[in-house]
Design a protein around this motif. Structure first.
Motif, PDB file in Angstrom:
ATOM      1  N   GLN A 185      -0.731   3.566  -2.796  1.00 47.76           N
ATOM      2  CA  GLN A 185      -1.340   4.831  -2.396  1.00 47.76           C
ATOM      3  C   GLN A 185      -0.478   6.040  -2.767  1.00 47.76           C
ATOM      4  O   GLN A 185      -0.999   7.096  -3.127  1.00 47.76           O
ATOM      5  CB  GLN A 185      -1.618   4.824  -0.888  1.00 47.76           C
ATOM      6  CG  GLN A 185      -2.626   3.783  -0.444  1.00 47.76           C
ATOM      7  CD  GLN A 185      -3.983   3.970  -1.104  1.00 47.76           C
ATOM      8  OE1 GLN A 185      -4.392   5.089  -1.418  1.00 47.76           O
ATOM      9  NE2 GLN A 185      -4.683   2.873  -1.333  1.00 47.76           N
ATOM     10  N   ARG A 234      -9.448  -5.836  -0.047  1.00 46.13           N
ATOM     11  CA  ARG A 234     -10.607  -5.797   0.844  1.00 46.13           C
ATOM     12  C   ARG A 234     -11.236  -7.177   1.016  1.00 46.13           C
ATOM     13  O   ARG A 234     -11.531  -7.602   2.138  1.00 46.13           O
ATOM     14  CB  ARG A 234     -11.636  -4.796   0.312  1.00 46.13           C
ATOM     15  CG  ARG A 234     -12.891  -4.693   1.154  1.00 46.13           C
ATOM     16  CD  ARG A 234     -13.715  -3.480   0.767  1.00 46.13           C
ATOM     17  NE  ARG A 234     -14.272  -3.548  -0.578  1.00 46.13           N
ATOM     18  CZ  ARG A 234     -14.930  -2.542  -1.167  1.00 46.13           C
ATOM     19  NH1 ARG A 234     -15.104  -1.409  -0.516  1.00 46.13           N
ATOM     20  NH2 ARG A 234     -15.412  -2.671  -2.376  1.00 46.13           N
ATOM     21  N   GLN A 260      -7.159  -3.026  -5.112  1.00 43.93           N
ATOM     22  CA  GLN A 260      -8.015  -2.452  -4.069  1.00 43.93           C
ATOM     23  C   GLN A 260      -9.150  -3.403  -3.704  1.00 43.93           C
ATOM     24  O   GLN A 260      -9.415  -3.643  -2.517  1.00 43.93           O
ATOM     25  CB  GLN A 260      -8.573  -1.104  -4.533  1.00 43.93           C
ATOM     26  CG  GLN A 260      -7.533   0.010  -4.572  1.00 43.93           C
ATOM     27  CD  GLN A 260      -8.131   1.335  -4.972  1.00 43.93           C
ATOM     28  OE1 GLN A 260      -8.972   1.424  -5.866  1.00 43.93           O
ATOM     29  NE2 GLN A 260      -7.689   2.402  -4.327  1.00 43.93           N
ATOM     30  N   SER A 278       0.828  -1.215   0.000  1.00 48.11           N
ATOM     31  CA  SER A 278       0.000   0.000   0.000  1.00 48.11           C
ATOM     32  C   SER A 278       0.861   1.264   0.000  1.00 48.11           C
ATOM     33  O   SER A 278       0.426   2.316  -0.482  1.00 48.11           O
ATOM     34  CB  SER A 278      -0.941   0.014   1.210  1.00 48.11           C
ATOM     35  OG  SER A 278      -1.961  -0.935   1.064  1.00 48.11           O
ATOM     36  N   GLU A 308      -3.614   1.122   6.121  1.00 46.60           N
ATOM     37  CA  GLU A 308      -3.554   1.868   4.863  1.00 46.60           C
ATOM     38  C   GLU A 308      -3.166   3.325   5.096  1.00 46.60           C
ATOM     39  O   GLU A 308      -2.375   3.893   4.348  1.00 46.60           O
ATOM     40  CB  GLU A 308      -4.911   1.791   4.157  1.00 46.60           C
ATOM     41  CG  GLU A 308      -4.907   2.390   2.761  1.00 46.60           C
ATOM     42  CD  GLU A 308      -6.238   2.214   2.073  1.00 46.60           C
ATOM     43  OE1 GLU A 308      -6.250   1.815   0.893  1.00 46.60           O
ATOM     44  OE2 GLU A 308      -7.292   2.473   2.699  1.00 46.60           O
TER      45      GLU A 308
END
Length: 436
Positions: free
Chosen positions: A263, A362, A358, A259, A386
């Motif tokens: 991100q 999850r 993504q 991440s 995150e």
């Protein structure tokens, strides 16, 4: 409120509709329109602005504001999630953050220049807290609305709805911004400000579909007094449980590592394209739209691949592609006459694995959870992981760029985190999830 059974298609669509509702914030406000608007009305005096009696560079102030909002969410979400799980009022917490976020976005309409800078900064912080705060509770519904074998498809459905809805609204907003005369608008700030108003209305309005169908207090909990203390106790129990579940702990470590790369690229790809490669603003916006459209297909495609080869193998595949993206971005040359086309192609590849990583992150986390009634608390740790990755990733990107005077080195360094994430996932023990 309508009560629907777990796995009911109408319940799943209603859950996914919150992605349709809130994703306009992440695209219009966090990525495309607001950063450009903010830069344009604070660029005088070499971009120096005054806030709380202190001078900042405009981009630095915005960056600090977002970092502060992430910190608040990281601190609050585990505590509030523990309370929500103990009381059974998870939907009420989700509604609170949704309304705070959407009303804050609407308030940005009154951010007209440096004289109202405080409005822009304060409501940027509150909107970010509202968005990320509501996501914690939204994600935690996944194990409660669908059985494990549907988690990949359901998670992908949410992201697909989100990408589609955000592209639809952003396209209209961009037409209004680029062609204001079509709407009889003469004030140059008005099109962007109307966009902020529309985002808030869209977010709050479509969220009502989700709130109408999502269950509240699904486990019929009857909280006693001192629920704040009991909620903190619930948090402590979940934290201990995390340490006992090796696969869950390993996944969170891997998720944190990759991440950092994902991100940071999402947040700073525009800056890299503009400063390092000389891509102009209009082409950057086209790339952002391209990423969102391709991400729809990526989320769908990789959810099907995961059904064939398993979640972990599919995640490792996407992580490997992300590593190659870093290497390809490092090799891009601003002097190349085809740089625009190359940047578009890179954006298309990012889109393909963005939706995939993504949605699969999850759903994989959801599948790894033990039998529990504390879904919000467990997902708060997912969310905090995150947020910490965002803070560390953006710091490393800026620090390496300043140290080496080149953002190319910053983007290359991110490949290391994808490699580390890949290695950690490779050490996860075989289980029903990983051996498919």
């Amino acid at each position: 409120m309508v009560t629907l059974q777990k796995g009911n298609p109408k319940l799943i669509i209603a859950w996914a509709f919150y992605d349709w509702a809130n994703s306009v914030y992440s695209l219009v406000i966090a990525t495309a329109v607001f950063p450009i608007y903010y830069e344009s009305i604070t660029k005088d005096n070499h971009g120096i602005v005054t806030f709380l009696g202190t001078d900042f560079h405009n981009s630095t102030l915005l960056s600090y504001s977002l970092s502060f909002s992430f910190l608040i969410v990281a601190l609050l979400s585990p505590i509030l999630s523990g309370i929500a799980d103990y009381t059974g009022n998870k939907k009420r917490f989700m509604q609170f953050f949704c309304y705070m976020g959407s009303l804050s976005v609407m308030s940005l309409f009154f951010f007209t220049g440096k004289e109202t800078l405080w409005i822009g900064i304060v409501f940027t912080i509150l909107a970010s807290i509202g968005f990320w705060g509501s996501i914690v509770f939204y994600n935690s519904y996944l194990p409660e609305i669908a059985p494990p074998e549907q988690h990949d498809r359901v998670s992908a459905k949410g992201f697909i709805y989100g990408y589609a809805g955000s592209v639809l609204l952003l396209t209209f907003n961009l037409i209004m911004i680029l062609k204001p005369e079509m709407f009889g608008i003469t004030d140059p700030t008005l099109p962007a400000r109307i966009s902020f108003l529309m985002v808030g209305i869209w977010w709050m309005g479509f969220a009502q579909v989700t709130f109408h169908f999502l269950p509240n207090n699904i486990f019929h909990k009857k909280p006693q007094k001192n629920y704040i203390f009991k909620g903190l106790k619930e948090l402590k129990i979940v934290f201990k449980s995390l340490s006992l579940h090796t696969s869950l702990k390993q996944f969170l470590i891997a998720f944190f590592l990759y991440s950092i790369g994902v991100q940071t690229i999402i947040l700073l790809a525009g800056i890299y394209g503009k400063k390092e490669l000389g891509i102009d603003t209009n082409k950057l916006i086209i790339t952002i739209l391209l990423i969102q459209v391709v991400a729809i297909f990526g989320a769908y495609l990789f959810s099907r691949i995961s059904e064939k080869i398993g979640n972990i193998k599919t995640l490792k595949l996407t992580i490997a592609i992300w590593g190659l993206i870093c290497f390809a971005a490092y090799l891009l040359d601003a002097k190349n006459k085809y740089i625009d086309i190359q940047f578009y192609c890179l954006g298309a590849i990012i889109g393909m694995v963005l939706g995939a990583i993504q949605s699969l992150s999850r759903s994989t986390y959801s599948k790894l959870l033990p039998e529990t009634q504390d879904h919000a608390t467990f997902f708060s740790f997912f969310d905090v992981t995150e947020k910490l990755a965002i803070v560390l990733g953006t710091f490393i990107f800026g620090f390496v760029g300043a140290l080496s005077n080149s953002l190319k080195n910053s983007i290359f360094i991110l490949a290391i985190f994808f490699l580390l994430g890949y290695i950690v996932l490779s050490f996860m023990k075989k289980s029903e999830l990983t051996s498919k």
